[in-house]
Write an enzyme that holds these catalytic residues in place. Structure first.
Site, short mmCIF file in Angstrom:
data_model
loop_
_atom_site.label_atom_id
_atom_site.label_comp_id
_atom_site.label_asym_id
_atom_site.label_seq_id
_atom_site.Cartn_x
_atom_site.Cartn_y
_atom_site.Cartn_z
CG LEU A 1 33.26 43.41 39.30
CD1 LEU A 1 32.15 43.75 40.30
CD2 LEU A 1 33.54 41.91 39.28
CG HIS B 1 32.65 39.85 36.52
ND1 HIS B 1 33.54 40.66 35.85
CD2 HIS B 1 33.35 38.78 36.94
CE1 HIS B 1 34.74 40.11 35.87
NE2 HIS B 1 34.65 38.96 36.53
#
Ligand code: PAF
Length: 296
Positions: A34, A38
């Protein structure tokens, strides 16, 4: 934050969450590793919904033979820390055998718009995406699902699937997040050497140049816009073009070569370019009066 690895457990958790009918559930589907892109989806989900679920699953069936499924970057500890910092309620992290206990014989396949752009260079990729996303929708039953516009074709394909199959979920497209120098965030940026990363800046730079040339009336046809993008990208010695396209968005239908950009057109400039072994994609929306992606 709860970390759940099985389908039966997340179903129970979601039944509890949805027993309060006022609770809106937001799902952010990811493949992990991530980054700030994100995180921005999670923040939007946090704003719009009451229960935020992030799924982290590197989906084998959306990778073709010879692609980077095995080496796709993974970092569970980092991902959980980022999700926790963003106030996520539940992380769903199933194993491959949990999601696909037996070889799958059912797939969801959107036609036409999946065979161009990334679908042309990655046959079967979008079947893998729509199949896993519809499984996640069935498992989590979100009211809203959040997707980044860096994968604009993916957004168009998922919206088509949701419409065609009357899925009861609202798709929320979220803006591309970029580094300060313009590079669109992607988990695959980690593969780039410093020189490749430097040259990859040509993607956002060429999109910016095309946008401003159109806004200033210097470029008025699809052919001219494509030519400018091609010329700028090929000025980077390491760039190997997969596609440079200008299409109607979200229909993803091609423009006539002589198409003149007119007010009210909703177009997308979409790029896929390899730098060394790393294939990067980027895009920008284009309208005569209004520029859709203010981050470019
Ligand atoms: O965009 C991604 O990361 C993936 O394609 C998705 C939507 C999580 C499906 O695996």
């Amino acid at each position: 934050m709860k970390v759940i690895r099985t389908i039966s457990e997340i179903r129970t958790e979601m039944r509890n969450a949805q027993s309060n009918h006022n609770n809106k559930v937001g799902l952010v589907p990811t493949m992990g590793y991530l980054h700030e892109g994100h995180a921005s989806l999670m923040r939007e989900a946090r704003k719009q919904t009451d229960v935020v679920v992030v799924s982290i699953f590197v989906n084998p069936i959306q990778f073709g033979p010879g692609e980077d499924y095995e080496t796709y970057p993974r970092n569970e500890a980092h991902d959980l820390a980022l999700a926790e910092a963003e106030g996520v309620d539940i992380v769903f992290m199933p194993s491959v055998s949990e999601m696909y206990p037996t070889p799958t014989k059912t797939k969801i396949s959107v036609s036409d718009i999946t065979t161009l752009l990334c679908g042309a260079s990655r046959p079967g990729h979008f079947d893998g995406v729509t199949t896993v996303v519809s499984k996640l929708f069935h498992i989590v039953k979100p009211d809203y699902a959040f997707f980044g516009m860096k994968d604009a074709q993916q957004v168009a394909v998922i919206e088509q699937m949701v419409r065609d199959l009357n899925m009861d979920v609202k798709i929320v497209p979220c803006p591309i997040i970029r580094e300060a120098d313009g590079l669109a965030l992607s988990s695959r940026n980690v593969y780039l050497s410093p020189e490749e990363r430097q040259q990859a800046l040509v993607l956002s730079a060429s999109l910016r140049a095309a946008q401003s040339a159109v806004l200033q009336g210097q470029l008025t046809t699809a052919t001219e816009i494509r030519a400018l993008l091609q010329e700028q990208i090929t000025s980077s010695p390491l760039a190997e073009i997969d596609y440079v396209e200008l299409l109607h968005f979200p229909e993803l239908t091609p423009l006539e070569a002589a198409h003149r950009i007119v007010e009210g057109d909703s177009l997308i400039m979409a790029l896929a370019v390899k730098f060394g072994r790393t294939r990067l994609i980027d895009n920008a929306l284009l309208q005569l009066q209004k520029v859709g992606d203010s981050h470019v």
